[in-house]
Design a protein around this motif. Structure first.
Motif, PDB file in Angstrom:
ATOM      1  N   ALA A 143      17.482   1.814  -4.313  1.00 53.64           N
ATOM      2  CA  ALA A 143      16.218   1.281  -4.820  1.00 53.64           C
ATOM      3  C   ALA A 143      15.636   2.175  -5.908  1.00 53.64           C
ATOM      4  N   GLY A 144      14.628   1.645  -6.601  1.00 51.78           N
ATOM      5  CA  GLY A 144      13.923   2.431  -7.616  1.00 51.78           C
ATOM      6  C   GLY A 144      12.704   3.114  -7.019  1.00 51.78           C
ATOM      7  N   GLY A 145      12.130   4.042  -7.779  1.00 54.13           N
ATOM      8  CA  GLY A 145      10.926   4.745  -7.334  1.00 54.13           C
ATOM      9  C   GLY A 145      11.243   5.770  -6.272  1.00 54.13           C
ATOM     10  N   HIS A 146      10.290   5.984  -5.375  1.00 53.40           N
ATOM     11  CA  HIS A 146      10.410   6.973  -4.298  1.00 53.40           C
ATOM     12  C   HIS A 146      11.457   6.467  -3.296  1.00 53.40           C
ATOM     13  N   ILE A 147      12.438   7.281  -2.976  1.00 53.39           N
ATOM     14  CA  ILE A 147      13.565   6.794  -2.166  1.00 53.39           C
ATOM     15  C   ILE A 147      13.922   7.712  -1.001  1.00 53.39           C
ATOM     16  N   GLY A 148      14.626   7.116  -0.027  1.00 49.63           N
ATOM     17  CA  GLY A 148      15.201   7.876   1.080  1.00 49.63           C
ATOM     18  C   GLY A 148      16.645   8.249   0.770  1.00 49.63           C
ATOM     19  N   GLU A 149      17.371   8.706   1.818  1.00 53.02           N
ATOM     20  CA  GLU A 149      18.729   9.255   1.650  1.00 53.02           C
ATOM     21  C   GLU A 149      19.831   8.213   1.825  1.00 53.02           C
ATOM     22  N   PRO A 186      11.969  12.655  -4.008  1.00 56.69           N
ATOM     23  CA  PRO A 186      12.929  12.093  -4.960  1.00 56.69           C
ATOM     24  C   PRO A 186      12.505  10.731  -5.489  1.00 56.69           C
ATOM     25  N   VAL A 187      12.685  10.562  -6.793  1.00 58.51           N
ATOM     26  CA  VAL A 187      12.297   9.317  -7.455  1.00 58.51           C
ATOM     27  C   VAL A 187      13.457   8.846  -8.338  1.00 58.51           C
ATOM     28  N   ARG A 188      13.793   7.551  -8.237  1.00 67.72           N
ATOM     29  CA  ARG A 188      14.865   7.013  -9.095  1.00 67.72           C
ATOM     30  C   ARG A 188      14.250   6.291 -10.284  1.00 67.72           C
ATOM     31  N   ALA A 231      14.035  -2.420   5.283  1.00 67.59           N
ATOM     32  CA  ALA A 231      14.991  -1.306   5.342  1.00 67.59           C
ATOM     33  C   ALA A 231      15.474  -1.022   3.921  1.00 67.59           C
ATOM     34  N   GLU A 232      14.935   0.052   3.331  1.00 65.99           N
ATOM     35  CA  GLU A 232      15.187   0.297   1.905  1.00 65.99           C
ATOM     36  C   GLU A 232      16.202   1.412   1.694  1.00 65.99           C
ATOM     37  N   GLY A 233      17.322   1.073   1.099  1.00 68.69           N
ATOM     38  CA  GLY A 233      18.368   2.044   0.797  1.00 68.69           C
ATOM     39  C   GLY A 233      18.066   2.835  -0.465  1.00 68.69           C
ATOM     40  N   VAL A 267       0.855  -1.191   0.000  1.00 72.60           N
ATOM     41  CA  VAL A 267       0.000   0.000   0.000  1.00 72.60           C
ATOM     42  C   VAL A 267       0.890   1.240   0.000  1.00 72.60           C
ATOM     43  N   MET A 268       0.701   2.081  -1.010  1.00 72.39           N
ATOM     44  CA  MET A 268       1.467   3.322  -1.127  1.00 72.39           C
ATOM     45  C   MET A 268       0.709   4.391  -0.317  1.00 72.39           C
ATOM     46  N   MET A 269       1.330   4.840   0.780  1.00 65.08           N
ATOM     47  CA  MET A 269       0.611   5.677   1.739  1.00 65.08           C
ATOM     48  C   MET A 269       0.229   7.062   1.181  1.00 65.08           C
ATOM     49  N   MET A 270       0.818   7.464   0.043  1.00 63.22           N
ATOM     50  CA  MET A 270       0.435   8.753  -0.556  1.00 63.22           C
ATOM     51  C   MET A 270      -0.784   8.624  -1.484  1.00 63.22           C
ATOM     52  N   SER A 271      -1.269   7.412  -1.669  1.00 59.75           N
ATOM     53  CA  SER A 271      -2.433   7.208  -2.542  1.00 59.75           C
ATOM     54  C   SER A 271      -3.664   7.888  -1.951  1.00 59.75           C
ATOM     55  N   PRO A 329       6.234  -2.510   7.162  1.00 59.65           N
ATOM     56  CA  PRO A 329       6.415  -1.194   6.551  1.00 59.65           C
ATOM     57  C   PRO A 329       7.818  -1.025   5.960  1.00 59.65           C
ATOM     58  N   VAL A 330       7.891  -0.322   4.828  1.00 61.60           N
ATOM     59  CA  VAL A 330       9.199   0.113   4.326  1.00 61.60           C
ATOM     60  C   VAL A 330       9.611   1.317   5.147  1.00 61.60           C
ATOM     61  N   VAL A 331      10.863   1.284   5.615  1.00 65.59           N
ATOM     62  CA  VAL A 331      11.402   2.409   6.389  1.00 65.59           C
ATOM     63  C   VAL A 331      12.726   2.836   5.754  1.00 65.59           C
ATOM     64  N   ALA A 332      13.038   4.115   5.955  1.00 69.91           N
ATOM     65  CA  ALA A 332      14.288   4.638   5.380  1.00 69.91           C
ATOM     66  C   ALA A 332      15.145   5.283   6.472  1.00 69.91           C
ATOM     67  N   SER A 333      14.773   5.049   7.747  1.00 70.93           N
ATOM     68  CA  SER A 333      15.549   5.602   8.865  1.00 70.93           C
ATOM     69  C   SER A 333      15.414   4.698  10.092  1.00 70.93           C
ATOM     70  N   THR A 375       4.041  -1.553   3.320  1.00 69.31           N
ATOM     71  CA  THR A 375       3.624  -0.176   3.011  1.00 69.31           C
ATOM     72  C   THR A 375       4.846   0.600   2.545  1.00 69.31           C
ATOM     73  N   GLY A 376       4.595   1.702   1.820  1.00 64.82           N
ATOM     74  CA  GLY A 376       5.700   2.536   1.364  1.00 64.82           C
ATOM     75  C   GLY A 376       5.296   3.990   1.324  1.00 64.82           C
ATOM     76  N   ALA A 377       6.314   4.858   1.319  1.00 69.81           N
ATOM     77  CA  ALA A 377       6.121   6.298   1.127  1.00 69.81           C
ATOM     78  C   ALA A 377       5.254   6.942   2.208  1.00 69.81           C
ATOM     79  N   GLY A 378       5.405   6.474   3.447  1.00 69.20           N
ATOM     80  CA  GLY A 378       4.665   7.103   4.536  1.00 69.20           C
ATOM     81  C   GLY A 378       4.528   6.209   5.748  1.00 69.20           C
ATOM     82  N   ASN A 379       3.737   6.686   6.693  1.00 69.35           N
ATOM     83  CA  ASN A 379       3.596   6.026   7.992  1.00 69.35           C
ATOM     84  C   ASN A 379       2.253   5.288   8.099  1.00 69.35           C
ATOM     85  N   PRO A 380       2.271   3.956   8.179  1.00 71.24           N
ATOM     86  CA  PRO A 380       1.017   3.186   8.231  1.00 71.24           C
ATOM     87  C   PRO A 380       0.479   3.007   9.654  1.00 71.24           C
TER      88      PRO A 380
END
Ligand code: TUI
Length: 313
Positions: free
Chosen positions: A141-147, A228-230, A136-138, A70-74, A115-119, A94-99
Motif C-alpha cells: 500500500a501507499g502512505g504509512h505502512i506495516g511490514e 515508514p511511508v511509501r 487488512a493492509e499489506g 480517521v488518521m489516529m496520529m492526527s 480499522p486498518v490493521v497490519a497484524s 481508521t489508520g495508523a493506530g488503535n481506535p
C-alpha cells in the motif's frame, strides 16, 4: 458479485476507497459511492470543522452511503470523532493506530467501524473491541505502512477473525480482486488507482507521476524513524535516504516531510512533494471515471476465474 460486506455497507460492489489525506476529498468519496462502491473522506491531519464541511459536501453530492477515514496520529482525533458522531456517516475507517477507545461511542451512534490493521494480533483485538470489519493492509500500500505483504496478511487475518475482512495493498485490477477473495477477503480496498480518477481533485502532475511510474518506483522512506511511508521516488525520497544514511536526527528527518503532501497535491511539485502511492501505481495506465474503475475490478473477474479453471487441469 455480492458479499456480506455489501450488506454491511449498503453498496452494490464489495469495494471501498482508501483514505488518502488531501486526495480523498468529498468529491472523490461521492464519486466512488455514486459508482456503486464505498467512498471515504480522509480526515488526515485536518481540524474538525474542515472534516464537518467535507462530510456535508459529500452529503450534497451523493445519496449513497459513504465513510470517513480517521488518521489516529492526527492531533485532532477526539474532536474529529465528535464531529463524526454528530454527522453520522455510514462508517468510519481508521489508520495508523488503535481506535479502541472510540469504537463503542461510534457504534452507539449507528456508525460502522472498520480499522486498518497490519497484524493478526491487532485484527483480533479490533474484533474483540466491537469492530464491524477489518481492513487488512499489506506493505504494498501507499502512505504509512506495516511490514507484512497482502499475500500473507489477508489469509492469516481471515483465519483469525469472523467479521468481514477487506484486503488492501497492491490490488490494481480484477486479477488482484480475485486473488483477494481467494485469500479469504470479503472485499477490497483500493487507493492508488482512484488517484487517477477523473473526479479526484489532486494536481494533474500527481496523476501523471502515477501513470508514468514503473515497478520499483514506489519506495519506502522513514524506516529508521519507525514511521515508514511509501511514495513515488523523487528528489524528496532521495533526500530522505541521504539523511537516514547520515544518521540525521529524528527531528531533521521529520522536518523534511513537513508540507510535502500539500506541495504534491496542490502545487503539483513532483520533485520536492510527497507523492504517496502504493506499488499498484505501476499498474495504473489511464485516468478514468470512478464508476469505470469500480466496474473494471468486477467485470473482468469471471474471465480471471475462467483462466484459473482452464489452467488447473
Ligand atoms: O494510515 C495509513 N496510511 C497513511 S496515514 C498517512 S498520514 C502520515 N503521514 C506521514 C507519516 C505518517 C503518516 C499516510 N498514509 N494506512 C493504514 C495503516 N494503519 N497502515 C498501517 C496501520 C497501522 C499500524 C499500526 C494500524 C494499526 C497499528 O497499530 C498500532 C497499535 O497501536 O498497536
Amino acid at each position: 458479485m455480492k458479499t456480506r460486506l455489501c450488506e454491511l455497507l449498503g453498496v452494490d460492489y464489495p469495494i471501498i476507497q482508501g483514505g488518502m489525506a488531501w486526495i480523498a476529498t468529498a468529491e472523490l468519496a461521492a464519486a466512488v459511492s455514486n459508482g456503486g462502491g464505498f467512498g471515504i473522506i480522509a480526515a488526515g491531519n485536518a481540524p474538525a470543522d474542515v472534516v464537518r464541511a467535507q462530510i456535508q459536501k459529500a452529503k450534497s453530492l451523493t445519496d449513497k452511503p459513504f465513510g470517513v477515514n480517521v488518521m489516529m496520529m492526527s492531533p485532532f482525533v477526539s474532536e474529529v470523532m465528535q464531529v463524526i458522531i454528530e454527522e453520522k456517516p455510514a462508517a468510519v475507517a481508521t489508520g495508523a493506530g488503535n481506535p479502541g477507545k472510540y469504537i463503542s461511542s461510534l457504534k452507539e451512534a449507528g456508525i460502522k467501524v472498520m480499522p486498518v490493521v497490519a497484524s493478526v494480533a491487532m485484527a483480533k483485538k479490533m474484533e474483540k473491541d466491537g469492530a464491524d470489519a477489518v481492513i487488512a493492509e499489506g506493505t504494498e500500500a501507499g502512505g504509512h505502512i506495516g511490514e507484512l505483504t497482502t499475500m500473507v496478511l489477508v489469509p492469516q487475518i481471515a483465519d483469525a477473525v469472523s467479521i468481514p475482512v477487506i484486503a488492501a495493498g497492491g490490488i490494481a485490477d480484477s486479477r488482484g480482486a480475485v486473488a483477494a477473495f481467494a485469500l479469504g477477503a470479503d472485499g477490497i480496498q483500493v487507493g492508488t488507482r482512484f488517484i487517477c480518477s477523473t473526479e479526484c481533485i489532486v494536481h494533474d502532475n500527481y496523476k501523471q507521476a502515477v501513470l508514468k511510474s514503473k515497478d520499483r518506483d514506489a519506495v519506502v522512506t522513514g524506516r529508521s524513524t519507525g514511521a515508514p511511508v511509501r511514495a513515488l521516488k523523487n528528489k524528496l525520497t532521495r533526500e530522505y535516504d541521504r539523511l537516514e544514511k547520515e544518521g540525521a536526527s529524528f527531528e531533521e528527518i521529520e522536518a523534511l516531510g513537513v508540507g510535502g503532501l500539500r506541495r504534491a497535491f496542490e502545487e503539483g511539485d513532483v520533485q520536492t512533494g510527497s507523492l504517496m502511492a502504493g506499488q499498484a501505481a505501476a499498474m495504473v495506465t489511464k485516468v478514468e471515471p470512478c464508476a469505470d474503475i469500480i466496474k473494471s475490478y468486477f467485470n473482468g473477474a469471471e474471465t480471471v476465474i475462467g483462466i484459473i479453471t482452464s489452467k488447473l487441469k
